[in-house]
Design an enzyme around this catalytic site. Structure first.
Site, short mmCIF file in Angstrom:
data_model
loop_
_atom_site.label_atom_id
_atom_site.label_comp_id
_atom_site.label_asym_id
_atom_site.label_seq_id
_atom_site.Cartn_x
_atom_site.Cartn_y
_atom_site.Cartn_z
CG HIS A 12 -4.08 3.92 -1.64
ND1 HIS A 12 -4.32 3.45 -0.37
CD2 HIS A 12 -2.94 3.32 -2.06
CE1 HIS A 12 -3.35 2.61 -0.04
NE2 HIS A 12 -2.50 2.51 -1.05
N GLY A 58 4.80 0.73 -0.78
CA GLY A 58 4.61 1.66 0.33
C GLY A 58 5.83 1.68 1.23
CD GLU A 105 -1.87 -0.67 -3.43
OE1 GLU A 105 -0.64 -0.62 -3.43
OE2 GLU A 105 -2.58 0.14 -2.80
P1 13P Z 1 2.84 -1.25 1.83
O1 13P Z 1 3.88 -1.60 0.80
O2 13P Z 1 3.37 -0.44 2.96
O3 13P Z 1 2.06 -2.46 2.28
O4 13P Z 1 1.79 -0.29 1.09
C1 13P Z 1 1.28 -0.68 -0.13
C2 13P Z 1 0.47 0.41 -0.67
O5 13P Z 1 -0.59 0.74 -0.15
C3 13P Z 1 0.98 1.13 -1.84
O6 13P Z 1 0.02 1.98 -2.36
#
Ligand code: 13P
Length: 255
Positions: free
Chosen positions: A96, A237, A169
Site C-alpha cells: 500500500h 478506505g 490507487e
Molecule cells: P480512501 O478511500 O480513504 O481514499 O483510501 C483509499 C485507500 O487507500 C484504500 O486502500
C-alpha cells in the site's frame, strides 16, 4: 474466473480494537442477503481473529493489510502468509502507498511479498500500484504503472486459478475526498491491463487477474465508476468505516 466485482475495505490504522469489532458486527448485519459481488474487510492485525469469529457463517471475506515474505524465523514484528491463512485470511494487501511512504517499502519488497503469497497458494494478493501527483502532472503515469507492475510481478508464475488483484490507487487521490475522474481511472486500468497482457498473456490475465480502483471512493461518486471497462471493483478506505456507507458503495457496483 468469474466476473463478479470485488469490494475490499481497508480499515488501515483508523480504528481501535473495540471500534473494529463494532464495525464488523454492523457490516455483518448490513450485508445480510447481499449478493452479486465479493466483499472483504481488512482489519488491523490484532483484530483479525475476533473479526473472523464475528463474520463466521457470512460470505464476507477476511483480509490483512500486509504480509512478510519469509515463512518463519527471527523477523521481529512481521507476520507470514501461513500465519494469515491460519488466522482465516483469504486476501492480503501488499505494498500500500502508505507503507511505501512511511515505511520505505519498495517494489523489490513488494515482489518478494507477492511471491511468498503466491507460493502459499491460499491467499489472494492485492498488489497496490499508483503514481504520485508529481508523476501525474508531468505525464509519467503510464510509465510508472508499467514499471511498478514489472518490478512487482516479473518472473512470477501463476498456478491454476490463483487470483491476483491489482489495486490502482493514485496516491494523490487517497484520502483527499476527491476521487479521480472515472475516465482517467478507465484509461489507467487499460494501461494496467495491456501491461499485464504483455507480461502474462491475455488468457491468464482474463482468468487470474482483477483490476480494482482505490482513492476517495464514496457512495456519492461511485456511480460514475459503474460499468467502466477493466474495472473489477474497489479498494475502499474512509467510506468503509461506516457500515451504511460501505454497503451503499458495494450496492452501487453490483447494479
Ligand atoms: P480512501 O478511500 O480513504 O481514499 O483510501 C483509499 C485507500 O487507500 C484504500 O486502500
Amino acid at each position: 474466473m468469474n466476473n463478479e466485482k470485488i469490494i475490499i475495505a481497508n480499515w488501515k490504522m483508523k480504528l481501535s480494537l473495540a471500534e473494529t469489532l463494532a464495525l464488523a458486527e454492523n457490516i455483518k448485519t448490513k450485508f445480510q442477503g447481499f449478493s452479486g459481488a465479493t466483499v472483504g474487510v481488512c482489519p488491523n492485525y490484532i483484530s483479525i481473529l475476533e473479526v473472523k469469529e464475528i463474520l463466521k457463517g457470512t460470505d464476507i471475506k477476511l483480509g490483512a493489510q500486509d504480509v512478510f515474505w519469509e515463512g518463519a524465523g527471527a523477523y521481529t514484528g512481521e507476520i507470514s502468509a501461513d500465519m494469515l491463512v491460519e488466522a482465516g485470511c483469504e486476501y492480503v494487501i501488499i505494498g500500500h502507498s502508505e507503507r511505501r511512504k512511511f515505511l520505505m517499502v519498495n517494489y523489490e519488497m513488494i515482489h518478494r511479498e507477492t511471491k511468498a503469497v503466491l507460493n502459499n497458494g491460499n491467499l489472494v494478493p492485492i498488489v497496490c500500484i499508483g503514481e504520485n501527483w508529481d508523476e501525474r502532472k508531468t505525464d509519467r503515469r503510464d510509465f510508472v504503472l508499467f514499471d511498478q507492475l514489472q518490478q512487482a510481478l516479473s518472473g512470477l508464475d501463476l498456478v491454476g486459478n490463483q487470483q491476483v488483484v491489482i489495486a490502482y490507487e493514485p496516491i494523490w487521490a487517497i484520502g483527499s475526498g476527491t476521487a479521480i475522474e472515472p475516465s482517467e481511472a478507465e484509461y489507467a486500468h487499460k494501461i494496467i491491463k495491456l501491461t499485464l497482457n504483455d507480461m502474462f498473456g491475455m488468457k491468464i490475465v482474463n482468468n487470474n487477474f482483477k483490476i480494482i480502483y482505490g482513492g476517495s471512493i464514496s457512495s456519492k461518486n461511485v456511480k460514475g465508476f459503474v460499468g467502466l471497462e477493466n474495472l473489477d471493483g474497489m479498494l475502499v478506505g474512509g467510506a468503509s468505516l461506516e457500515a451504511d456507507e460501505f454497503y451503499k458503495v458495494a450496492k452501487a457496483l453490483v447494479k
